[in-house]
Design a protein around this motif. Structure first.
Motif, PDB file in Angstrom:
ATOM      1  N   CYS A   1       0.835  -1.207   0.000  1.00  0.00           N
ATOM      2  CA  CYS A   1       0.000   0.000   0.000  1.00  0.00           C
ATOM      3  C   CYS A   1       0.868   1.254   0.000  1.00  0.00           C
ATOM      4  O   CYS A   1       0.636   2.179  -0.785  1.00  0.00           O
ATOM      5  N   PHE A   2       1.864   1.294   0.880  1.00  0.00           N
ATOM      6  CA  PHE A   2       2.719   2.477   0.940  1.00  0.00           C
ATOM      7  C   PHE A   2       3.584   2.614  -0.308  1.00  0.00           C
ATOM      8  O   PHE A   2       3.948   3.736  -0.687  1.00  0.00           O
ATOM      9  N   ALA A   3       3.913   1.519  -0.972  1.00  0.00           N
ATOM     10  CA  ALA A   3       4.647   1.619  -2.235  1.00  0.00           C
ATOM     11  C   ALA A   3       3.779   2.316  -3.285  1.00  0.00           C
ATOM     12  O   ALA A   3       4.260   3.192  -4.018  1.00  0.00           O
ATOM     13  N   PHE A   4       2.505   1.939  -3.342  1.00  0.00           N
ATOM     14  CA  PHE A   4       1.599   2.609  -4.282  1.00  0.00           C
ATOM     15  C   PHE A   4       1.396   4.076  -3.891  1.00  0.00           C
ATOM     16  O   PHE A   4       1.317   4.947  -4.770  1.00  0.00           O
ATOM     17  N   LEU A   5       1.315   4.360  -2.607  1.00  0.00           N
ATOM     18  CA  LEU A   5       1.183   5.758  -2.182  1.00  0.00           C
ATOM     19  C   LEU A   5       2.456   6.554  -2.500  1.00  0.00           C
ATOM     20  O   LEU A   5       2.387   7.738  -2.831  1.00  0.00           O
ATOM     21  N   GLY A   6       3.611   5.893  -2.411  1.00  0.00           N
ATOM     22  CA  GLY A   6       4.852   6.542  -2.816  1.00  0.00           C
ATOM     23  C   GLY A   6       4.869   6.857  -4.304  1.00  0.00           C
ATOM     24  O   GLY A   6       5.297   7.940  -4.724  1.00  0.00           O
ATOM     25  N   LEU A   7       4.384   5.914  -5.115  1.00  0.00           N
ATOM     26  CA  LEU A   7       4.271   6.179  -6.556  1.00  0.00           C
ATOM     27  C   LEU A   7       3.291   7.311  -6.826  1.00  0.00           C
ATOM     28  O   LEU A   7       3.510   8.135  -7.724  1.00  0.00           O
TER      29      LEU A   7
ATOM     30  N   VAL B   1      -5.872   6.616  -9.442  1.00  0.00           N
ATOM     31  CA  VAL B   1      -5.843   5.165  -9.646  1.00  0.00           C
ATOM     32  C   VAL B   1      -4.802   4.528  -8.730  1.00  0.00           C
ATOM     33  O   VAL B   1      -5.068   3.486  -8.101  1.00  0.00           O
ATOM     34  N   LEU B   2      -3.620   5.126  -8.620  1.00  0.00           N
ATOM     35  CA  LEU B   2      -2.591   4.584  -7.738  1.00  0.00           C
ATOM     36  C   LEU B   2      -3.039   4.598  -6.284  1.00  0.00           C
ATOM     37  O   LEU B   2      -2.792   3.638  -5.533  1.00  0.00           O
ATOM     38  N   SER B   3      -3.703   5.651  -5.859  1.00  0.00           N
ATOM     39  CA  SER B   3      -4.216   5.715  -4.492  1.00  0.00           C
ATOM     40  C   SER B   3      -5.281   4.648  -4.264  1.00  0.00           C
ATOM     41  O   SER B   3      -5.297   3.981  -3.221  1.00  0.00           O
ATOM     42  N   LEU B   4      -6.168   4.501  -5.235  1.00  0.00           N
ATOM     43  CA  LEU B   4      -7.225   3.505  -5.116  1.00  0.00           C
ATOM     44  C   LEU B   4      -6.645   2.093  -5.051  1.00  0.00           C
ATOM     45  O   LEU B   4      -7.089   1.271  -4.237  1.00  0.00           O
ATOM     46  N   VAL B   5      -5.666   1.801  -5.879  1.00  0.00           N
ATOM     47  CA  VAL B   5      -5.047   0.478  -5.860  1.00  0.00           C
ATOM     48  C   VAL B   5      -4.345   0.243  -4.523  1.00  0.00           C
ATOM     49  O   VAL B   5      -4.464  -0.842  -3.936  1.00  0.00           O
ATOM     50  N   GLY B   6      -3.635   1.242  -4.020  1.00  0.00           N
ATOM     51  CA  GLY B   6      -2.962   1.098  -2.730  1.00  0.00           C
ATOM     52  C   GLY B   6      -3.928   0.814  -1.604  1.00  0.00           C
ATOM     53  O   GLY B   6      -3.732  -0.099  -0.794  1.00  0.00           O
ATOM     54  N   MET B   7      -5.001   1.576  -1.536  1.00  0.00           N
ATOM     55  CA  MET B   7      -6.001   1.355  -0.489  1.00  0.00           C
ATOM     56  C   MET B   7      -6.741   0.036  -0.699  1.00  0.00           C
ATOM     57  O   MET B   7      -7.088  -0.655   0.261  1.00  0.00           O
TER      58      MET B   7
END
Length: 91
Positions: free
Chosen positions: A42-48, A71-77
């Motif tokens: 999740c934090f990797a996607f939030l970093g992206l 989209v990146l935030s949604l995927v991370g969550m």
């Protein structure tokens, strides 16, 4: 807010979320607790997401990358929510 401060905040957010992802991944490697793995992803996607924010607002302001950031935030969550549900079902 002045542009230099905005850039500093965006970069610090990127660094913080990336550092969290690395530390959570290290914790998972040591303990094997799957919740740490889901949190690291999740934090990797939030970093992206934060990296795209820097690119969107500072590097190429003429591009609109808002939909990609969302989209990146949604995927991370979504990954974190999936991890919570998966671990709950196996308990």
């Amino acid at each position: 807010m002045q542009p230099i401060f905005a850039a500093a905040v965006y970069l610090l957010c990127f660094g913080t979320s990336s550092a969290c992802a690395v530390l959570l991944a290290r914790g998972y490697a040591r303990s094997g607790a799957r919740l740490l793995l889901w949190s690291a992803i999740c934090f990797a996607f939030l970093g992206l997401n934060n990296l795209l924010l820097v690119v969107d607002l500072l590097v190429w302001p003429q591009l609109d990358l808002r939909s990609w950031r969302l989209v990146l935030s949604l995927v991370g969550m979504g990954v974190l929510l999936f991890g919570f549900i998966w671990d709950q079902e196996e308990a």
